[in-house]
Design a protein around this motif. Structure first.
Motif, PDB file in Angstrom:
ATOM      1  N   CYS A  60       0.853  -1.202   0.000  1.00  0.00           N
ATOM      2  CA  CYS A  60       0.000   0.000   0.000  1.00  0.00           C
ATOM      3  C   CYS A  60       0.882   1.242   0.000  1.00  0.00           C
ATOM      4  O   CYS A  60       1.750   1.381   0.861  1.00  0.00           O
ATOM      5  CB  CYS A  60      -0.883   0.051   1.246  1.00  0.00           C
ATOM      6  N   LEU A  61       0.637   2.134  -0.949  1.00  0.00           N
ATOM      7  CA  LEU A  61       1.300   3.441  -0.952  1.00  0.00           C
ATOM      8  C   LEU A  61       0.254   4.513  -0.675  1.00  0.00           C
ATOM      9  O   LEU A  61      -0.949   4.280  -0.854  1.00  0.00           O
ATOM     10  CB  LEU A  61       1.965   3.718  -2.304  1.00  0.00           C
ATOM     11  N   GLU A  62       0.709   5.692  -0.285  1.00  0.00           N
ATOM     12  CA  GLU A  62      -0.196   6.807   0.024  1.00  0.00           C
ATOM     13  C   GLU A  62       0.312   8.048  -0.696  1.00  0.00           C
ATOM     14  O   GLU A  62       1.478   8.393  -0.572  1.00  0.00           O
ATOM     15  CB  GLU A  62      -0.179   7.008   1.554  1.00  0.00           C
ATOM     16  N   ASN A  63      -0.582   8.691  -1.487  1.00  0.00           N
ATOM     17  CA  ASN A  63      -0.143   9.833  -2.295  1.00  0.00           C
ATOM     18  C   ASN A  63      -1.295  10.841  -2.418  1.00  0.00           C
ATOM     19  O   ASN A  63      -2.342  10.473  -2.934  1.00  0.00           O
ATOM     20  CB  ASN A  63       0.252   9.335  -3.692  1.00  0.00           C
ATOM     21  N   THR A  64      -1.130  12.073  -1.889  1.00  0.00           N
ATOM     22  CA  THR A  64       0.026  12.531  -1.179  1.00  0.00           C
ATOM     23  C   THR A  64       0.136  11.804   0.163  1.00  0.00           C
ATOM     24  O   THR A  64      -0.858  11.276   0.653  1.00  0.00           O
ATOM     25  CB  THR A  64      -0.064  14.061  -0.897  1.00  0.00           C
TER      26      THR A  64
ATOM     27  N   VAL B  99      -1.970  15.231  -8.179  1.00  0.00           N
ATOM     28  CA  VAL B  99      -2.136  15.501  -9.611  1.00  0.00           C
ATOM     29  C   VAL B  99      -1.838  16.974  -9.899  1.00  0.00           C
ATOM     30  O   VAL B  99      -1.073  17.317 -10.809  1.00  0.00           O
ATOM     31  CB  VAL B  99      -3.573  15.132 -10.060  1.00  0.00           C
ATOM     32  N   VAL B 100      -2.441  17.849  -9.098  1.00  0.00           N
ATOM     33  CA  VAL B 100      -2.274  19.286  -9.326  1.00  0.00           C
ATOM     34  C   VAL B 100      -0.827  19.712  -9.051  1.00  0.00           C
ATOM     35  O   VAL B 100      -0.250  20.515  -9.791  1.00  0.00           O
ATOM     36  CB  VAL B 100      -3.287  20.076  -8.460  1.00  0.00           C
ATOM     37  N   ALA B 101      -0.215  19.135  -8.016  1.00  0.00           N
ATOM     38  CA  ALA B 101       1.159  19.529  -7.670  1.00  0.00           C
ATOM     39  C   ALA B 101       2.177  18.978  -8.671  1.00  0.00           C
ATOM     40  O   ALA B 101       3.179  19.628  -8.953  1.00  0.00           O
ATOM     41  CB  ALA B 101       1.503  19.050  -6.260  1.00  0.00           C
TER      42      ALA B 101
END
Ligand code: PLP
Length: 353
Positions: free
Chosen positions: A138-142, A181-183
């Motif tokens: 599991c990854l977390e973004n941001t 996405v925006v960053a």
């Protein structure tokens, strides 16, 4: 709490629906979603799948439920998942990994950074009766607790290729994927294409009052319906809230750039304030995690003094504060909050000195 006299930076969950969003919600066409008959929920699910480039998506009440359904899809009793030791799925979901699914978590501490392939390579357990079966990453973004940082896209691609080569599932906790996405300028569907399942929240920076989704291949999302029901997440005329989420997708994604710019105003003040520092280095999105030097005082003291100036932040550890920008705080309010942060820090420093 959240009335006009406060500048509320505790979380991006405190936003209230705008008048236009409330109108969309009031006018939503509805039906019984457990029968698959709520046209607004169906529209939202198609829209989310389109945004993320997946075959299907499922509307759920919370990001926690979206993540937990994903874990239940990919792993079961006696299996192991790998995640960051500060991951939301591990720290802030009430032990759901163990209590719902009998899955154990192997946590990785990337020492202030973000998980990369080098942290993962040697973590797959051998195929031998002594060991747990490694099933899922599991990854977390941001990454919330890592300062709202954005995973480098190349790093996610490398992890994805490795996971696929080793038969591991990969889930993205994308509660704030749209901030990433925006960053980053990397489209949502590009991020999502690297994962088997993705969760997204409408109730964070996107400003909807309720709701999240889990997205992925049609076959997995079909199974996800049963897990949602088992967790008590089958909702009826849910179109009323789905309409808020649809409105958020149509109107509140691009404006996340404002939240990121406003977070810079807060971050600049923190960097200039005596006794305060940015916990994770430069701020990339809308989360500002702050360390309070013990010489200056405690996080609680700083938060209490800020409250006296009308600014609310979260004290999330003895020396740890978090300030979050969102659509209910204007640039001007963030400038006032930044001044208050400087004033409070200088006051505490003068006392300590
Ligand atoms: C908020 C959050 C969630 C989900 O939270 P809910 O309150 O259950 O909607 C999941 N992951 C991260 C990183 C979050 O910040």
């Amino acid at each position: 709490m959240t009335d006009h006299k406060w500048i509320d930076l505790r979380s991006d969950t405190v936003t209230r629906p705008t008048p236009a969003m409330r109108r969309a919600m009031a006018e939503a066409e509805v039906g019984d979603d457990v029968y698959g008959e709520d046209p607004t929920v169906n529209r939202l699910e198609r829209r989310v799948a389109e945004l993320l480039g997946t075959e299907a998506a499922l509307f759920v009440p919370s990001g926690t439920m979206a993540n937990q359904i994903a874990i239940g899809l990919h792993a079961g009793p006696g299996d192991e998942l790998i995640c960051d030791s500060r991951a939301h799925v591990y720290v802030w979901e009430a032990g759901g990994i163990a209590r719902h699914w009998g899955v154990q978590a192997r946590t990785i501490n990337p020492h202030g950074g973000l998980i990369g392939l080098d942290h993962l390579r040697d973590k797959i357990q051998p195929d031998n009766e002594h060991y747990v079966r490694t099933r899922l990453v599991c990854l977390e973004n941001t990454h919330n607790r890592a300062g709202g940082r954005v995973h480098p896209f190349e790093s996610v691609c490398a992890i994805s290729e490795w996971a696929r080569a080793h038969g591991l599932a990969l889930h993205l906790d994308g509660a704030r994927l749209m901030n990433a996405v925006v960053a980053s300028g990397v489209p949502a569907a590009e991020w999502a294409s690297r994962f088997d399942t993705v969760s997204v929240c409408f109730s964070k920076g996107l400003g909807a009052p309720v709701g999240s989704a889990i997205a992925g291949p049609a076959e997995l999302i079909r199974r996800a319906h049963r897990l949602r029901k088992a967790l008590g997440g089958g909702m009826r005329q849910a179109g009323v809230i789905a309409a808020g989420a649809l409105f958020a997708i149509e109107h509140h994604i691009d404006r996340l750039a404002d939240d990121h710019a406003h977070a810079q105003v807060i971050a600049d003040a923190v960097e200039r304030a005596p006794g305060l520092s940015l916990e994770s280095g430069p701020v990339e999105t809308n989360l500002v995690w702050i360390t309070v030097d013990p010489e200056a005082g405690t996080a609680r003291q700083v938060a209490d003094r800020l409250r006296e100036s009308g600014v609310l932040v979260s004290a999330l550890g003895p020396q740890t504060l978090r300030a979050v920008t969102h659509l209910d705080v204007s640039r001007e309010q963030c400038e006032r909050a930044a001044e208050a942060i400087l004033r409070v820090a200088e006051g505490l420093a003068a006392r300590a000195g």
